[in-house]
Design a protein around this motif. Sequence first.
Motif, PDB file in Angstrom:
ATOM      1  N   MET A   1       0.838  -1.173   0.000  1.00  0.00           N
ATOM      2  CA  MET A   1       0.000   0.000   0.000  1.00  0.00           C
ATOM      3  C   MET A   1       0.885   1.238   0.000  1.00  0.00           C
ATOM      4  N   ALA A   2       0.494   2.225  -0.763  1.00  0.00           N
ATOM      5  CA  ALA A   2       1.266   3.459  -0.854  1.00  0.00           C
ATOM      6  C   ALA A   2       1.086   4.292   0.408  1.00  0.00           C
ATOM      7  N   VAL A   3       2.096   5.064   0.682  1.00  0.00           N
ATOM      8  CA  VAL A   3       2.047   5.953   1.830  1.00  0.00           C
ATOM      9  C   VAL A   3       1.119   7.110   1.514  1.00  0.00           C
ATOM     10  N   ALA A   4       0.223   7.411   2.439  1.00  0.00           N
ATOM     11  CA  ALA A   4      -0.670   8.553   2.277  1.00  0.00           C
ATOM     12  C   ALA A   4       0.108   9.821   2.604  1.00  0.00           C
ATOM     13  N   GLY A   5      -0.533  10.941   2.414  1.00  0.00           N
ATOM     14  CA  GLY A   5       0.107  12.215   2.690  1.00  0.00           C
ATOM     15  C   GLY A   5       0.300  12.472   4.175  1.00  0.00           C
ATOM     16  N   LEU A   6       0.996  13.547   4.453  1.00  0.00           N
ATOM     17  CA  LEU A   6       1.307  13.930   5.822  1.00  0.00           C
ATOM     18  C   LEU A   6       0.034  14.093   6.659  1.00  0.00           C
ATOM     19  N   ASP A   7      -0.992  14.741   6.103  1.00  0.00           N
ATOM     20  CA  ASP A   7      -2.228  14.945   6.863  1.00  0.00           C
ATOM     21  C   ASP A   7      -2.846  13.627   7.300  1.00  0.00           C
ATOM     22  N   ALA A   8      -2.875  12.649   6.407  1.00  0.00           N
ATOM     23  CA  ALA A   8      -3.468  11.350   6.740  1.00  0.00           C
ATOM     24  C   ALA A   8      -2.664  10.642   7.822  1.00  0.00           C
ATOM     25  N   VAL A   9      -1.350  10.727   7.736  1.00  0.00           N
ATOM     26  CA  VAL A   9      -0.497  10.073   8.735  1.00  0.00           C
ATOM     27  C   VAL A   9      -0.676  10.743  10.096  1.00  0.00           C
ATOM     28  N   LEU A  10      -0.663  12.078  10.117  1.00  0.00           N
ATOM     29  CA  LEU A  10      -0.838  12.786  11.390  1.00  0.00           C
ATOM     30  C   LEU A  10      -2.225  12.536  11.973  1.00  0.00           C
ATOM     31  N   HIS A  11      -3.237  12.481  11.126  1.00  0.00           N
ATOM     32  CA  HIS A  11      -4.590  12.169  11.606  1.00  0.00           C
ATOM     33  C   HIS A  11      -4.608  10.766  12.216  1.00  0.00           C
ATOM     34  N   ALA A  12      -3.964   9.834  11.559  1.00  0.00           N
ATOM     35  CA  ALA A  12      -3.969   8.448  12.045  1.00  0.00           C
ATOM     36  C   ALA A  12      -3.319   8.332  13.413  1.00  0.00           C
ATOM     37  N   VAL A  13      -2.251   9.056  13.655  1.00  0.00           N
ATOM     38  CA  VAL A  13      -1.555   8.943  14.944  1.00  0.00           C
ATOM     39  C   VAL A  13      -2.054   9.954  15.972  1.00  0.00           C
ATOM     40  N   ALA A  14      -3.093  10.721  15.614  1.00  0.00           N
ATOM     41  CA  ALA A  14      -3.662  11.671  16.569  1.00  0.00           C
ATOM     42  C   ALA A  14      -4.421  10.954  17.690  1.00  0.00           C
ATOM     43  N   ASP A  15      -4.841   9.740  17.439  1.00  0.00           N
ATOM     44  CA  ASP A  15      -5.593   8.958  18.424  1.00  0.00           C
ATOM     45  C   ASP A  15      -4.631   8.135  19.282  1.00  0.00           C
ATOM     46  N   GLY A  16      -4.850   8.146  20.588  1.00  0.00           N
ATOM     47  CA  GLY A  16      -3.960   7.438  21.510  1.00  0.00           C
ATOM     48  C   GLY A  16      -3.891   5.938  21.286  1.00  0.00           C
ATOM     49  N   THR A  17      -5.012   5.319  20.960  1.00  0.00           N
ATOM     50  CA  THR A  17      -5.013   3.873  20.703  1.00  0.00           C
ATOM     51  C   THR A  17      -4.171   3.557  19.482  1.00  0.00           C
ATOM     52  N   ARG A  18      -4.317   4.372  18.445  1.00  0.00           N
ATOM     53  CA  ARG A  18      -3.525   4.112  17.230  1.00  0.00           C
ATOM     54  C   ARG A  18      -2.042   4.371  17.481  1.00  0.00           C
ATOM     55  N   ARG A  19      -1.712   5.369  18.301  1.00  0.00           N
ATOM     56  CA  ARG A  19      -0.300   5.579  18.649  1.00  0.00           C
ATOM     57  C   ARG A  19       0.244   4.372  19.397  1.00  0.00           C
ATOM     58  N   ALA A  20      -0.566   3.800  20.292  1.00  0.00           N
ATOM     59  CA  ALA A  20      -0.129   2.616  21.036  1.00  0.00           C
ATOM     60  C   ALA A  20       0.114   1.452  20.083  1.00  0.00           C
ATOM     61  N   ILE A  21      -0.724   1.299  19.071  1.00  0.00           N
ATOM     62  CA  ILE A  21      -0.536   0.239  18.080  1.00  0.00           C
ATOM     63  C   ILE A  21       0.767   0.464  17.320  1.00  0.00           C
ATOM     64  N   VAL A  22       1.005   1.689  16.878  1.00  0.00           N
ATOM     65  CA  VAL A  22       2.241   2.002  16.146  1.00  0.00           C
ATOM     66  C   VAL A  22       3.456   1.734  17.025  1.00  0.00           C
ATOM     67  N   GLN A  23       3.388   2.160  18.287  1.00  0.00           N
ATOM     68  CA  GLN A  23       4.523   1.922  19.194  1.00  0.00           C
ATOM     69  C   GLN A  23       4.750   0.431  19.425  1.00  0.00           C
ATOM     70  N   ARG A  24       3.671  -0.341  19.528  1.00  0.00           N
ATOM     71  CA  ARG A  24       3.820  -1.791  19.696  1.00  0.00           C
ATOM     72  C   ARG A  24       4.460  -2.413  18.474  1.00  0.00           C
ATOM     73  N   LEU A  25       4.000  -1.977  17.291  1.00  0.00           N
ATOM     74  CA  LEU A  25       4.532  -2.550  16.054  1.00  0.00           C
ATOM     75  C   LEU A  25       5.973  -2.123  15.786  1.00  0.00           C
ATOM     76  N   ALA A  26       6.441  -1.074  16.435  1.00  0.00           N
ATOM     77  CA  ALA A  26       7.848  -0.684  16.317  1.00  0.00           C
ATOM     78  C   ALA A  26       8.761  -1.780  16.858  1.00  0.00           C
ATOM     79  N   HIS A  27       8.215  -2.630  17.730  1.00  0.00           N
ATOM     80  CA  HIS A  27       8.986  -3.743  18.311  1.00  0.00           C
ATOM     81  C   HIS A  27       8.921  -5.005  17.470  1.00  0.00           C
ATOM     82  N   GLY A  28       8.047  -5.009  16.449  1.00  0.00           N
ATOM     83  CA  GLY A  28       7.925  -6.177  15.584  1.00  0.00           C
ATOM     84  C   GLY A  28       6.478  -6.480  15.264  1.00  0.00           C
ATOM     85  N   PRO A  29       6.256  -7.398  14.322  1.00  0.00           N
ATOM     86  CA  PRO A  29       4.893  -7.742  13.887  1.00  0.00           C
ATOM     87  C   PRO A  29       4.037  -8.285  15.032  1.00  0.00           C
ATOM     88  N   ALA A  30       2.718  -8.112  14.883  1.00  0.00           N
ATOM     89  CA  ALA A  30       1.774  -8.616  15.875  1.00  0.00           C
ATOM     90  C   ALA A  30       0.478  -9.009  15.173  1.00  0.00           C
TER      91      ALA A  30
END
Length: 108
Positions: A1-30
């Motif tokens: 999947m192609a990377v969306a623009g900056l606005d879409a990425v910032l919107h996606a990580v604006a939510d705490g649950t989604r930030r937690a998912i991103v931080q978890r995935l920084a350690h590896g697949p889940a």
Amino acid sequence: MAVAGLDAVLHAVADGTRRAIVQRLAHGPATTGQLAELAPMSRPAISQHIKVLQEAGLLRTTVAGRHRWHSLDHAALAVVEDWARRTGKIARAAPALHLPEAPDKEKP
């Protein structure tokens, strides 16, 4: 999947649950189930968060048997990193803004 623009990425990580998912995935697949353990919500709710992250290009999903494995796509984070680096560079190069100091309030 192609990377969306900056606005879409910032919107996606604006939510705490989604930030937690991103931080978890920084350690590896889940798996979806493992990601669901991060927050007290239903699997369909976690799936909606995963969908937002996928649409922003932040994660990739691979189906292996009965499991969906999610992994972080670093290219989307690079978009944010690049923006922050450019903005910081501009801010450091700009002359300092000198505002007049507020007058001291006299005590009664």
